[in-house]
Structure formats: structure tokens, C-alpha cells
Design an enzyme around this catalytic site. Sequence first.
Site, PDB file in Angstrom:
ATOM      1  N   HIS A  50       0.846  -1.189   0.000  1.00 50.43           N
ATOM      2  CA  HIS A  50       0.000   0.000   0.000  1.00 50.43           C
ATOM      3  C   HIS A  50       0.887   1.247   0.000  1.00 50.43           C
ATOM      4  CE1 HIS A  50       0.517  -0.898   4.403  1.00 50.43           C
ATOM      5  NE2 HIS A  50       0.976   0.334   4.320  1.00 50.43           N
TER       6      HIS A  50
HETATM    7  C1  T46 Z   1       2.454   0.586   7.016  1.00 48.96           C
HETATM    8  C2  T46 Z   1       3.289  -0.620   7.223  1.00 48.96           C
HETATM    9  C3  T46 Z   1       4.739  -0.305   7.369  1.00 48.96           C
HETATM   10  C4  T46 Z   1      -4.903  -0.713  13.104  1.00 48.96           C
HETATM   11  O1  T46 Z   1      -6.054  -0.944  13.503  1.00 48.96           O
HETATM   12  N1  T46 Z   1      -4.198   0.340  13.611  1.00 48.96           N
HETATM   13  C5  T46 Z   1      -2.929   0.629  13.211  1.00 48.96           C
HETATM   14  O2  T46 Z   1      -2.327   1.601  13.717  1.00 48.96           O
HETATM   15  C6  T46 Z   1      -2.327  -0.187  12.197  1.00 48.96           C
HETATM   16  C7  T46 Z   1      -0.921   0.102  11.717  1.00 48.96           C
HETATM   17  C8  T46 Z   1      -3.051  -1.233  11.700  1.00 48.96           C
HETATM   18  N2  T46 Z   1      -4.322  -1.477  12.150  1.00 48.96           N
HETATM   19  C9  T46 Z   1      -5.057  -2.631  11.622  1.00 48.96           C
HETATM   20  C10 T46 Z   1      -5.421  -2.549  10.142  1.00 48.96           C
HETATM   21  C11 T46 Z   1      -5.461  -4.015   9.724  1.00 48.96           C
HETATM   22  O3  T46 Z   1      -6.726  -4.560  10.023  1.00 48.96           O
HETATM   23  O4  T46 Z   1      -4.218  -3.787  11.744  1.00 48.96           O
HETATM   24  C12 T46 Z   1      -4.426  -4.667  10.655  1.00 48.96           C
HETATM   25  C13 T46 Z   1      -3.108  -4.968   9.955  1.00 48.96           C
HETATM   26  O5  T46 Z   1      -2.685  -3.773   9.240  1.00 48.96           O
HETATM   27  P1  T46 Z   1      -2.007  -3.842   7.787  1.00 48.96           P
HETATM   28  O6  T46 Z   1      -2.558  -4.984   7.033  1.00 48.96           O
HETATM   29  O7  T46 Z   1      -2.157  -2.491   7.157  1.00 48.96           O
HETATM   30  O8  T46 Z   1      -0.495  -4.149   8.187  1.00 48.96           O
HETATM   31  P2  T46 Z   1       0.814  -4.020   7.282  1.00 48.96           P
HETATM   32  O9  T46 Z   1       1.903  -4.666   8.054  1.00 48.96           O
HETATM   33  O10 T46 Z   1       0.545  -4.472   5.910  1.00 48.96           O
HETATM   34  O11 T46 Z   1       1.095  -2.435   7.210  1.00 48.96           O
HETATM   35  C14 T46 Z   1       1.480  -1.734   8.385  1.00 48.96           C
HETATM   36  C15 T46 Z   1       0.706  -0.415   8.497  1.00 48.96           C
HETATM   37  O12 T46 Z   1      -0.707  -0.688   8.481  1.00 48.96           O
HETATM   38  C16 T46 Z   1       1.016   0.524   7.382  1.00 48.96           C
HETATM   39  O13 T46 Z   1       0.515   1.815   7.669  1.00 48.96           O
HETATM   40  O14 T46 Z   1       2.886   1.555   6.393  1.00 48.96           O
HETATM   41  O15 T46 Z   1       2.872  -1.450   8.320  1.00 48.96           O
END
Ligand code: T46
Length: 134
Positions: A50
Site C-alpha cells: 500500500h
Molecule cells: C504501514 C506498514 C509499514 C490498526 O487498527 N491500527 C494501526 O495503527 C495499524 C498500523 C493497523 N491497524 C489494523 C489494520 C489491519 O486490520 O491492523 C491490521 C493490519 O494492518 P495492515 O494490514 O495495514 O499491516 P501491514 O503490516 O501491511 O502495514 C502496516 C501499516 O498498516 C502501514 O501503515 O505503512 O505497516
Amino acid sequence: MSLINIIDFPVLGDGRGALVALEANHHIPFEIKRVYYIYGTAQGLARGFHAHKELKQVAICLKGSCRFVMDDGKGKQEVILASPDKGLLIDAMQWHEMYDFSENCVLMVLASDIYDEDDYIRDYQNFLQEIKKC
Ligand code: T46
């Protein structure tokens, strides 16, 4: 232009070990409004995929290692994070993917704003369209 912007943090080390202190608007180039960390990552699985419309972040690998692919829509560059005294700046509108988490990896991220799903661009074609407007 390099897509990999690494910030070297000063290490305040002495005989007892190392200490890194991070101050907002100084070592970290924004006001920090949120901290999150990723650990216990499943082997062989990638994360990210993303870009953020506005959010700025600094990613720091506190333990172990992982690989980031940064993409501005024109090119991609890779970096391995493996040191707690280095931070990778993830700017707004930088598509990023994370791979090869070591088993013991602890990845901490300092973010310029609270969580907002509307700030995410999770579709790569949409990202390419949005980047053309910048
Ligand atoms: C990024 C990279 C480096 C939350 O509810 N609150 C939060 O602060 C974050 C970061 C995530 N979430 C929830 C959203 C999803 O349901 O946690 C779940 C996993 O998030 P995501 O699939 O976006 O995780 P990554 O590891 O793909 O990405 C994360 C961050 O979301 C993103 O901003 O830049 O790490």
C-alpha cells in the site's frame, strides 16, 4: 532520486550498552502521533502493499531483519533493515512492501498521524493513477 531514505540515529553508548533517543521534529522529521510494532511474523509472508496519501512514517527494525521494497510508481528500490540505530523514512505516496522477516524480527514504526484506513491506497493501479496527479 533515491527512494531509500535512511536516517542514522545517534547511539549513546557506554560500558552498559547502547541507548537511542528519538525526538519528534529532530531525529524524526515530524510530530509523532502513533507508534506501532510488528513481530511474530509468519515465515515467508509479505506485508504492506500500500501507499499512504498523507501519512509519514519511520520504520526501525529493533531486532532481527526485514526487507522493504519502496516504489514511487516510476521505479523500485530495496533495502534491508537490520539495525536499531537506523530508520527508514516512508514518505506519503510511497508504495511499500515488506518481505523476508527474520523469525525474531521486531519492526517498530513511528507515524505522523493516528490510524485512518481512508489514508491507505491498497490498490496498485489506483496508486499509479494517484501518483500521476502529484
Ligand atoms: C504501514 C506498514 C509499514 C490498526 O487498527 N491500527 C494501526 O495503527 C495499524 C498500523 C493497523 N491497524 C489494523 C489494520 C489491519 O486490520 O491492523 C491490521 C493490519 O494492518 P495492515 O494490514 O495495514 O499491516 P501491514 O503490516 O501491511 O502495514 C502496516 C501499516 O498498516 C502501514 O501503515 O505503512 O505497516
